[in-house]
Design a protein around this motif. Structure first.
Motif, PDB file in Angstrom:
ATOM      1  N   ALA A   1     -79.314 -52.698 -30.511  1.00  0.00           N
ATOM      2  CA  ALA A   1     -80.382 -52.487 -29.533  1.00  0.00           C
ATOM      3  C   ALA A   1     -81.159 -51.211 -29.858  1.00  0.00           C
ATOM      4  N   HIS A   2     -80.454 -50.151 -30.245  1.00  0.00           N
ATOM      5  CA  HIS A   2     -81.136 -48.903 -30.618  1.00  0.00           C
ATOM      6  C   HIS A   2     -82.049 -49.148 -31.811  1.00  0.00           C
ATOM      7  N   LEU A   3     -81.510 -49.811 -32.824  1.00  0.00           N
ATOM      8  CA  LEU A   3     -82.330 -50.082 -34.002  1.00  0.00           C
ATOM      9  C   LEU A   3     -83.581 -50.886 -33.646  1.00  0.00           C
ATOM     10  N   PHE A   4     -83.388 -51.963 -32.899  1.00  0.00           N
ATOM     11  CA  PHE A   4     -84.509 -52.871 -32.667  1.00  0.00           C
ATOM     12  C   PHE A   4     -85.434 -52.414 -31.540  1.00  0.00           C
ATOM     13  N   TYR A   5     -84.866 -52.069 -30.378  1.00  0.00           N
ATOM     14  CA  TYR A   5     -85.692 -51.789 -29.202  1.00  0.00           C
ATOM     15  C   TYR A   5     -86.246 -50.366 -29.167  1.00  0.00           C
ATOM     16  N   VAL A   6     -85.753 -49.478 -30.025  1.00  0.00           N
ATOM     17  CA  VAL A   6     -86.345 -48.139 -30.124  1.00  0.00           C
ATOM     18  C   VAL A   6     -87.158 -48.042 -31.417  1.00  0.00           C
TER      19      VAL A   6
ATOM     20  N   GLY B   1     -87.569 -50.361 -33.982  1.00  0.00           N
ATOM     21  CA  GLY B   1     -88.377 -51.547 -34.252  1.00  0.00           C
ATOM     22  C   GLY B   1     -89.584 -51.622 -33.337  1.00  0.00           C
ATOM     23  N   ARG B   2     -89.367 -51.359 -32.063  1.00  0.00           N
ATOM     24  CA  ARG B   2     -90.465 -51.402 -31.091  1.00  0.00           C
ATOM     25  C   ARG B   2     -91.543 -50.387 -31.457  1.00  0.00           C
ATOM     26  N   ALA B   3     -91.126 -49.191 -31.888  1.00  0.00           N
ATOM     27  CA  ALA B   3     -92.091 -48.161 -32.295  1.00  0.00           C
ATOM     28  C   ALA B   3     -92.917 -48.610 -33.500  1.00  0.00           C
ATOM     29  N   ALA B   4     -92.333 -49.491 -34.313  1.00  0.00           N
ATOM     30  CA  ALA B   4     -93.040 -50.015 -35.494  1.00  0.00           C
ATOM     31  C   ALA B   4     -93.831 -51.284 -35.168  1.00  0.00           C
ATOM     32  N   GLY B   5     -93.838 -51.694 -33.898  1.00  0.00           N
ATOM     33  CA  GLY B   5     -94.598 -52.868 -33.489  1.00  0.00           C
ATOM     34  C   GLY B   5     -93.810 -54.167 -33.463  1.00  0.00           C
ATOM     35  N   ALA B   6     -92.498 -54.094 -33.685  1.00  0.00           N
ATOM     36  CA  ALA B   6     -91.677 -55.308 -33.685  1.00  0.00           C
ATOM     37  C   ALA B   6     -91.412 -55.779 -32.255  1.00  0.00           C
ATOM     38  N   SER B   7     -91.260 -57.080 -32.117  1.00  0.00           N
ATOM     39  CA  SER B   7     -90.893 -57.690 -30.838  1.00  0.00           C
ATOM     40  C   SER B   7     -89.987 -58.871 -31.126  1.00  0.00           C
ATOM     41  N   CYS B   8     -89.442 -59.454 -30.081  1.00  0.00           N
ATOM     42  CA  CYS B   8     -88.595 -60.637 -30.263  1.00  0.00           C
ATOM     43  C   CYS B   8     -89.382 -61.765 -30.929  1.00  0.00           C
TER      44      CYS B   8
ATOM     45  N   TYR C   1     -82.921 -49.642 -42.208  1.00  0.00           N
ATOM     46  CA  TYR C   1     -82.198 -48.696 -43.063  1.00  0.00           C
ATOM     47  C   TYR C   1     -82.895 -47.343 -43.116  1.00  0.00           C
ATOM     48  N   ASN C   2     -84.222 -47.340 -43.177  1.00  0.00           N
ATOM     49  CA  ASN C   2     -84.948 -46.075 -43.173  1.00  0.00           C
ATOM     50  C   ASN C   2     -84.682 -45.290 -41.891  1.00  0.00           C
ATOM     51  N   ALA C   3     -84.704 -45.970 -40.755  1.00  0.00           N
ATOM     52  CA  ALA C   3     -84.432 -45.308 -39.477  1.00  0.00           C
ATOM     53  C   ALA C   3     -82.996 -44.785 -39.430  1.00  0.00           C
ATOM     54  N   THR C   4     -82.053 -45.560 -39.960  1.00  0.00           N
ATOM     55  CA  THR C   4     -80.649 -45.150 -39.970  1.00  0.00           C
ATOM     56  C   THR C   4     -80.442 -43.963 -40.904  1.00  0.00           C
ATOM     57  N   ARG C   5     -81.172 -43.923 -41.975  1.00  0.00           N
ATOM     58  CA  ARG C   5     -81.093 -42.793 -42.898  1.00  0.00           C
ATOM     59  C   ARG C   5     -81.807 -41.558 -42.344  1.00  0.00           C
ATOM     60  N   ASP C   6     -83.013 -41.735 -41.842  1.00  0.00           N
ATOM     61  CA  ASP C   6     -83.847 -40.604 -41.459  1.00  0.00           C
ATOM     62  C   ASP C   6     -83.454 -39.968 -40.125  1.00  0.00           C
ATOM     63  N   THR C   7     -83.062 -40.771 -39.149  1.00  0.00           N
ATOM     64  CA  THR C   7     -82.721 -40.253 -37.826  1.00  0.00           C
ATOM     65  C   THR C   7     -81.287 -40.568 -37.443  1.00  0.00           C
ATOM     66  N   GLY C   8     -80.836 -41.765 -37.750  1.00  0.00           N
ATOM     67  CA  GLY C   8     -79.492 -42.199 -37.380  1.00  0.00           C
ATOM     68  C   GLY C   8     -79.543 -43.235 -36.281  1.00  0.00           C
ATOM     69  N   VAL C   9     -78.443 -43.952 -36.132  1.00  0.00           N
ATOM     70  CA  VAL C   9     -78.320 -44.963 -35.088  1.00  0.00           C
ATOM     71  C   VAL C   9     -77.116 -44.599 -34.223  1.00  0.00           C
ATOM     72  N   THR C  10     -77.278 -44.764 -32.934  1.00  0.00           N
ATOM     73  CA  THR C  10     -76.185 -44.457 -32.025  1.00  0.00           C
ATOM     74  C   THR C  10     -75.209 -45.633 -31.946  1.00  0.00           C
ATOM     75  N   PHE C  11     -74.196 -45.475 -31.155  1.00  0.00           N
ATOM     76  CA  PHE C  11     -73.147 -46.480 -31.046  1.00  0.00           C
ATOM     77  C   PHE C  11     -73.429 -47.435 -29.893  1.00  0.00           C
TER      78      PHE C  11
ATOM     79  N   ASP D   1     -87.301 -58.602 -25.073  1.00  0.00           N
ATOM     80  CA  ASP D   1     -88.055 -57.377 -25.331  1.00  0.00           C
ATOM     81  C   ASP D   1     -87.847 -56.376 -24.199  1.00  0.00           C
ATOM     82  N   GLN D   2     -87.659 -55.109 -24.572  1.00  0.00           N
ATOM     83  CA  GLN D   2     -87.398 -54.064 -23.583  1.00  0.00           C
ATOM     84  C   GLN D   2     -87.785 -52.701 -24.152  1.00  0.00           C
ATOM     85  N   ASP D   3     -87.982 -51.758 -23.263  1.00  0.00           N
ATOM     86  CA  ASP D   3     -88.301 -50.390 -23.665  1.00  0.00           C
ATOM     87  C   ASP D   3     -86.996 -49.644 -23.890  1.00  0.00           C
ATOM     88  N   GLY D   4     -86.570 -49.581 -25.154  1.00  0.00           N
ATOM     89  CA  GLY D   4     -85.310 -48.953 -25.495  1.00  0.00           C
ATOM     90  C   GLY D   4     -85.249 -47.485 -25.132  1.00  0.00           C
ATOM     91  N   ASN D   5     -86.371 -46.792 -25.173  1.00  0.00           N
ATOM     92  CA  ASN D   5     -86.367 -45.374 -24.840  1.00  0.00           C
ATOM     93  C   ASN D   5     -85.973 -45.134 -23.390  1.00  0.00           C
TER      94      ASN D   5
END
Length: 179
Positions: free
Chosen positions: A32-37, A39-46, A56-66, A76-80
């Motif tokens: 959910a963090h990867l996609f709804y935060v 991915g959503r920031a990059a314009g992705a939706s369901c 992978y870039n997001a996981t490398r550059d910022t990290g993904v939570t648990f 679709d949801q506002d992950g933030n």
């Protein structure tokens, strides 16, 4: 259509277990963090989906939570607004990643060395009813793209062994052999 998020999280979890030689390691990353935060920031939706290179870039550059900081729910949801506000203090990161572009030898080497990789494939209607054996498309219309974590291969059966994101009730305990 959260393609990249599930395939990436599963592969990173697999690499963490394999490279530490701790198969029982309890690690569950937040798709959910990867996609709804991210991915959503990059314009992705369901409706549009998202690709693993961006995950992978997001996981490398910022990290993904648990997962317990932001469990997955469909739609679709506002992950933030939904993610645990302390998520930045509980992250997993990848140091680097590489696109293998269908190079079977390199894919096998990476699986052997790191334990798993992300792979995307075209799915047809008969994929949904897979149960056992080696899946090869036989019948049914094109259903769309899908990503999985490749966790092994069999040269004898001429197939990849993949962990799917649809739970243990699908396929062979949540896994599929793809010809």
């Amino acid at each position: 259509l959260h393609l990249g998020a599930f395939g990436t999280a599963a592969a990173v979890e697999g690499v963490a277990k394999y490279t530490r030689r701790t198969p029982a390691l309890k690690v569950s990353l937040s798709e959910a963090h990867l996609f709804y935060v991210y991915g959503r920031a990059a314009g992705a939706s369901c409706g549009t989906g998202w690709w693993p290179d961006q995950a992978y870039n997001a996981t490398r550059d910022t990290g993904v939570t648990f997962d317990n900081y932001y469990p997955y729910t469909p739609g679709d949801q506002d992950g933030n607004a939904l993610i645990n506000p302390d998520w930045r203090n509980r992250l997993a990161k990848v140091s680097d990643w590489q696109m293998l572009n269908g190079n079977a030898s390199a894919m096998k080497e990476y699986i052997y060395t790191f334990g798993s990789i992300t792979a995307c494939l075209d799915v047809y209607q008969d994929f949904f009813s897979y149960g056992r054996g080696v899946y090869r498309h036989i019948t049914g219309a094109y259903a769309g793209g899908h990503c999985v974590a490749l966790v092994g291969y069999s040269d004898a059966e001429r197939c990849w062994i993949a962990k799917n994101s649809w739970g243990a009730g699908w396929g062979d305990g949540g896994f599929v052999k793809i010809g």
